[in-house]
Design a protein around this motif. Structure first.
Motif, PDB file in Angstrom:
ATOM      1  N   PHE A  70     -46.293-101.110  22.630  1.00  0.00           N
ATOM      2  CA  PHE A  70     -47.717-101.132  22.645  1.00  0.00           C
ATOM      3  C   PHE A  70     -48.305-100.085  22.313  1.00  0.00           C
ATOM      4  CE2 PHE A  70     -51.315-100.316  25.654  1.00  0.00           C
ATOM      5  CZ  PHE A  70     -52.178-101.527  25.094  1.00  0.00           C
ATOM      6  N   ILE A 112     -50.494-106.255  18.402  1.00  0.00           N
ATOM      7  CA  ILE A 112     -51.002-106.664  19.761  1.00  0.00           C
ATOM      8  C   ILE A 112     -51.007-108.007  20.080  1.00  0.00           C
ATOM      9  CG2 ILE A 112     -52.923-106.269  21.363  1.00  0.00           C
ATOM     10  CD1 ILE A 112     -53.655-103.773  20.028  1.00  0.00           C
ATOM     11  N   TYR A 113     -51.383-108.895  18.979  1.00  0.00           N
ATOM     12  CA  TYR A 113     -51.240-110.294  19.263  1.00  0.00           C
ATOM     13  C   TYR A 113     -49.710-110.694  19.703  1.00  0.00           C
ATOM     14  CZ  TYR A 113     -56.001-110.961  17.395  1.00  0.00           C
ATOM     15  OH  TYR A 113     -57.403-111.081  17.213  1.00  0.00           O
ATOM     16  N   LEU A 137     -47.529-108.903  20.990  1.00  0.00           N
ATOM     17  CA  LEU A 137     -47.324-108.360  22.334  1.00  0.00           C
ATOM     18  C   LEU A 137     -47.708-109.428  23.243  1.00  0.00           C
ATOM     19  CD1 LEU A 137     -47.606-104.356  21.927  1.00  0.00           C
ATOM     20  CD2 LEU A 137     -45.445-105.863  22.255  1.00  0.00           C
ATOM     21  N   LEU A 138     -48.838-109.985  23.008  1.00  0.00           N
ATOM     22  CA  LEU A 138     -49.416-110.887  23.965  1.00  0.00           C
ATOM     23  C   LEU A 138     -48.958-112.191  23.974  1.00  0.00           C
ATOM     24  CD1 LEU A 138     -53.145-109.891  23.635  1.00  0.00           C
ATOM     25  CD2 LEU A 138     -51.546-109.581  25.830  1.00  0.00           C
ATOM     26  N   GLY A 139     -47.722-112.277  23.239  1.00  0.00           N
ATOM     27  CA  GLY A 139     -47.493-113.717  22.881  1.00  0.00           C
ATOM     28  C   GLY A 139     -47.762-114.637  21.956  1.00  0.00           C
ATOM     29  N   ALA A 140     -48.855-114.243  21.195  1.00  0.00           N
ATOM     30  CA  ALA A 140     -49.417-115.134  20.367  1.00  0.00           C
ATOM     31  C   ALA A 140     -48.859-114.999  18.955  1.00  0.00           C
ATOM     32  CB  ALA A 140     -50.923-114.981  20.512  1.00  0.00           C
TER      33      ALA A 140
END
Lengths: 103, 162, 693
Positions: B8, B45-46, B48-51
């Protein structure tokens, strides 16, 4: 050090947003202004997805992020067309010289 | 500090630093290339956010489409031979103060707000789910977006040709 | 066959001409040949009217067909209670026949005008006016209530005005139009008063409902006197529209309009609307009202007949004869000869239209020369016009084998019977005298116009028979002036289908004591509201009067014609010497009994005098008051003005100055640069966030 949570992502999106605004305000070149807009859209997307991950909203956030991306594509196309038009008419793309609104 | 956090911070740094260069660099072409890294970072980052699906779309549309468009815009509106691709700046002073204040206020809001965070669920593959949502609940929006894209295409073509 | 078919067809008859009017008027300037559309529309209207006549007479010979819709209604109005104004159509045999007459003559006149009006600069507008006239005339005929009749009544007045003044570049034409319009208003005022009395009493405009109420014993102001007054007031409308004495002065002037218009409006249909009105309100006429009507009819048949003797304008002669014949019809109604009045209306419409169109043909051939003193010898040049003219003149003179003989003889016989029963011998005497005069002046006209030597050789050389579309209507109308269409027996129409089957006998609704004796129902033989209103006494009197009337009228008609030949053809009597000897009478007749001058001296100059007096009053008194008020206002406003200048203007200027000051201050921000604005927005957001944190 705290584990990475919602706040971290929000901080990143806030900073990105501020830099986008900064670009919009300070850059003279219209294309740069557009880049600022893209930054702002990206920061908004990060917010959507972060809330979709950490909030209890299901996958709607991700879906809306998708929609935003699509709209951003459309917006970029239109805006660039406008920029080209301005360039053709006024032979400049510097936003500060385009002040016909003043009259 | 686990591997998730490490990744992250890596992406966060990539995003923010390249964004900073986008904003401050005088050369537009350079700015555009820095923007490429910003988009990469955001895509990370997406992830990392599960997207995962959104991240891929971000790469394809932003990096493959919008960025190229922006570069075309730069090329078409500047005399390349004269290397007049530098951009001037205005409002530096007031912008710095204003944006600084603004960022401060927002950050304060973000940091001190009592966020109500639900428990993290395991990331799953989102492609199928998003597809279902698009074809069921959001089908009208989906169609409307299609129409908007078409209109934008025609409109952009007609505006640019005028 | 449903009665709905009749209603629908009658709507076509009513609205097709309106369509023609609208289309022709709107496209008249753009499309040169739009008049063909108007003509097509009129042919369709005629076909529809034939359908109505056929279906009515074959399928519903004895019934009235009524269809009505509510136009608007008020519930619980003060003084009146519930009011419901209805629009409706009523078709009985008279309606159907009248529609046929109007549509036929209108169609023929349209066709005739194609040639007659050729080359006129307002050609299409002329046809548009004819269209709206036909629409409004059909409206008068079809309506089932007196309010709608009044509206259409004014509409025909309007179209008549437009058509009389069609050549408005001529001062005389525009004056004639105005005269017709104003004189008609005088009569319509009375009619309107009558309508108001009816509505005030019965709360309805429908003829049928009014008649039913009268039968039930409801009277205006509860007196038979007011019933008579109402009848007479309504008749005033007919006096104006049918040009009866004393409002007859407009019709001769109306001859300023194009001749086909005179044939259609001022001879055959519109002027007959007055007679039609009396026919419609016949059920509420009391004996007094009828006597009044008969007297008016008698006077109006006599005076114009004497005037027509001396006129030299071919159309003026015909105009006076029209008034005279209309007087006959009115008199017939007054003496109770309801059926003969309508019969004469129909026959007169045909032969008088033929006469007018014939005169139009002559005028056309003579290059718009209307004075018969310059004509003569046209018989050879225009044989068809001549023969149709002769046939129609025989009809109007009342010679056997013509339709005019049948109807006129009926009227004269009824007046004779009426005199026999009531002792008013003046009616038949005047009637026969007028018959003599009619025969005389019509043949004087024919002899001077068509016989003898041509007076104006130049015009005579160029005269020629009119084109087909002008001659065809003449032939059709002259054919319709022959007896065979109305009855198989050329000397007695009583057994013919028109009188015995087609024209219904009238129904009287007035209280029995207000009727003439002979109109009271026979004791217990006939119930009060049966269609047969005549008593057996009357039938007998009619029977006795028939042959005397026939012989006398035949005798006077033939002697009139012979007299005309003696005077003008064989020149046995020196006409000029004769007129010299009766000079005062001659000039009296030539100047139309000085009616115009009389009205000029009395009403017109009276009005002028009154307006002058009122003008003086306005100028001195009213203006004095106004000027005084003005002076007061002026001084007041002077004071207020100063107050305004110093105090109010001070405030206003201060405001303006402040605005200007702040404007100067703030205009710096308005750079027109979007980015500056965004900076300001950012600052504002930050400030707002601080405030509403």
């Amino acid at each position: 050090m705290v584990t990475v949570g919602l706040t971290h992502f929000l901080v990143i999106s806030t900073l990105l947003f501020s830099m986008g605004i900064y670009a919009i305000i300070t850059r003279k070149n219209a294309v740069m202004v557009l880049m600022g807009v893209e930054l702002i859209l990206n920061s908004a997307n990060i917010n959507f997805i972060a809330f979709s991950r950490f909030g209890n909203f299901g996958f709607n956030g991700q879906l809306i992020a998708l929609f935003v991306i699509v709209l951003a594509a459309a917006e970029a196309a239109i805006a660039l067309a406008i920029v080209l038009n301005i360039y053709k008419n006024l032979s400049t793309v510097n936003v500060d010289e385009v002040d016909n609104l003043k009259e | 500090m686990n591997i998730y956090d490490l990744i992250f911070y890596l992406f966060a740094a990539l995003t923010l630093i390249s964004a900073f260069f986008v904003v401050t660099n005088k050369n537009i072409v350079h700015s555009a290339f820095y923007l490429l890294f910003t988009f990469f970072g955001v895509a990370g980052i997406y992830v990392l956010l599960g997207a995962d699906f959104v991240a891929i779309v971000q790469l394809i549309v932003y990096v493959g489409g919008i960025l190229i468009l922006l570069l075309f815009g730069v090329m078409l509106t500047n005399k390349i031979t004269n290397v007049e691709i530098k951009t001037g700046t205005i409002n530096i002073f007031s912008a710095t103060i204003g944006v600084g204040l603004f960022a401060g206020v927002l950050l304060a809001a973000v940091l001190y707000a009592p966020w109500k965070v639900t428990l993290l669920q395991e990331p799953v593959s989102t492609t199928g789910i998003l597809g279902n949502l698009l074809m069921n609940e959001y089908v009208l929006v989906f169609e409307l977006l299609g129409i908007i894209l078409l209109i934008a295409l025609i409109g952009a073509a007609s505006i640019a040709r005028r | 066959m449903e009665s709905q078919f009749l209603i629908n067809t009658s709507l076509y008859v009513l609205f097709l001409p309106l369509l023609g009017f609208v289309v022709t008027l709107l496209l008249g300037k753009k499309v040169k040949s739009i008049y063909l559309f108007e003509n097509l529309v009129l042919i369709l209207t005629f076909i529809a009217s034939v359908l109505i006549l056929y279906n009515k007479l074959v399928n519903f010979p004895d019934s009235k067909i009524v269809s009505e819709v509510e136009w608007f209604g008020f519930a619980n109005t003060p003084l009146f209670g519930d009011i419901s104004i209805k629009l409706g159509i009523m078709i009985d045999n008279i309606t159907a026949m009248m529609l046929f007459v109007v549509a036929l003559i209108s169609m023929l006149v349209h066709l005739y005008s194609i040639a007659y009006m050729k080359g006129d600069e307002r050609y299409n507008r002329y046809f548009a006016y004819l269209g709206i006239f036909t629409f409004s005339m059909n409206g008068i005929v079809l309506t089932h209530n007196i309010l709608m009749m009044y509206i259409f009544w004014e509409l025909v007045g309007l179209s008549s005005y437009l058509l009389i003044g069609f050549w408005f570049e001529k001062k005389s034409a525009s004056d004639a139009g105005k005269k017709a319009f104003i004189v008609n208003r005088v009569g319509d005022l009375g009619m309107f008063a009558g309508i108001l009395i009816l509505f005030f009493t019965y709360r309805t405009f429908s003829f049928e409902e009014i008649f039913n109420s009268i039968s039930a014993g409801v009277l205006p102001f509860n007196s038979t006197f007011w019933l008579s007054v109402t009848g007479i007031l309504l008749f005033c409308g007919a006096i104006g529209k049918s040009a009866q004495f004393p409002l007859h002065v407009w019709l001769p002037d109306a001859m300023e309009g194009p001749t086909p218009v005179s044939a259609l409006i001022h001879a055959a249909t519109m002027v007959a609307a007055g007679v039609y009105l009396v026919i419609r309100i016949f059920g509420l006429l009391t004996a007094d009202a009828m006597l009044f009507i008969a007297v008016i009819g008698m006077i109006s048949s006599f005076i114009p007949a004497t005037i027509a003797l001396t006129q030299n304008d071919i159309k003026k002669v015909l105009a006076y004869s029209t008034i005279s014949q209309l007087g006959y019809m009115i008199m017939a109604l007054g003496v109770g000869a309801y059926q003969f009045a309508f019969f004469h209306l129909v026959t007169h419409a045909f032969f008088k239209a033929a006469l007018f169109l014939g005169s139009g043909s002559v005028i056309h051939a003579m290059h718009h020369e209307q004075d018969i003193r310059y004509m003569g010898g046209l018989r050879k040049k225009m044989p068809l016009t001549y023969w149709t003219f002769v046939i129609s003149s025989l009809a109007i003179a009342g010679i056997p084998l013509t339709s005019g003989f049948l109807s006129k003889d009926g009227i004269l016989a009824s007046s004779l019977a009426f005199a026999n029963l009531t002792g008013h011998w003046l009616f038949p005497i005047t009637g026969f005298l007028v018959a003599l005069l009619t025969a005389f002046y019509m043949f004087r006209l024919i002899i001077i116009t068509f016989h003898g030597e041509p007076k104006d050789h130049h015009k005579f050389e160029h005269a020629h028979e009119s084109p087909f579309v002008m001659v065809m209507p003449l032939v059709v109308l002259a054919t319709l002036s022959v007896f065979i269409w109305y009855t198989p027996n050329p000397i007695n129409a009583d057994q013919g289908w028109v009188l015995s089957k087609w024209i219904e006998k009238p129904v009287l609704h007035t209280p029995v004591e207000t009727r003439f004796d002979f109109m009271k129902p026979d004791t217990e033989a006939t119930p009060e509201n049966e269609p047969i209103m005549y008593s057996t006494i009357y039938t007998e009197a009619m029977h006795h009067a028939h042959y005397p009337a026939m012989f006398i009228s035949l005798f006077v008609a033939i002697s009139g014609i012979l007299l005309a030949f003696v005077f003008y053809h064989w020149k046995k009597v020196n006409v000029d010497a004769l007129t010299e000897r009766i000079k005062p009478l001659y000039t009296f007749s030539l100047n139309k009994w000085y009616f115009d001058e009389l009205y000029d001296k009395t009403f017109v100059s009276g009005t002028l005098l009154l307006s002058r007096a009122l003008g003086w009053f306005d100028l001195k008194i009213i203006d004095g008051i106004v000027n005084g008020a003005a002076a007061a206002t002026k001084s007041l406003s002077f004071f207020i003005g100063n107050f305004d200048r110093i105090v109010i203007d001070g405030f206003v200027n201060l405001t303006a100055y402040l605005s200007g000051f702040f404007g100067l201050l703030f205009r710096r921000i308005q750079t027109g640069k979007v980015q500056t604005y965004i900076v300001l927005v950012i600052f504002s957001i930050v400030i707002l966030l601080f405030i509403f944190r």
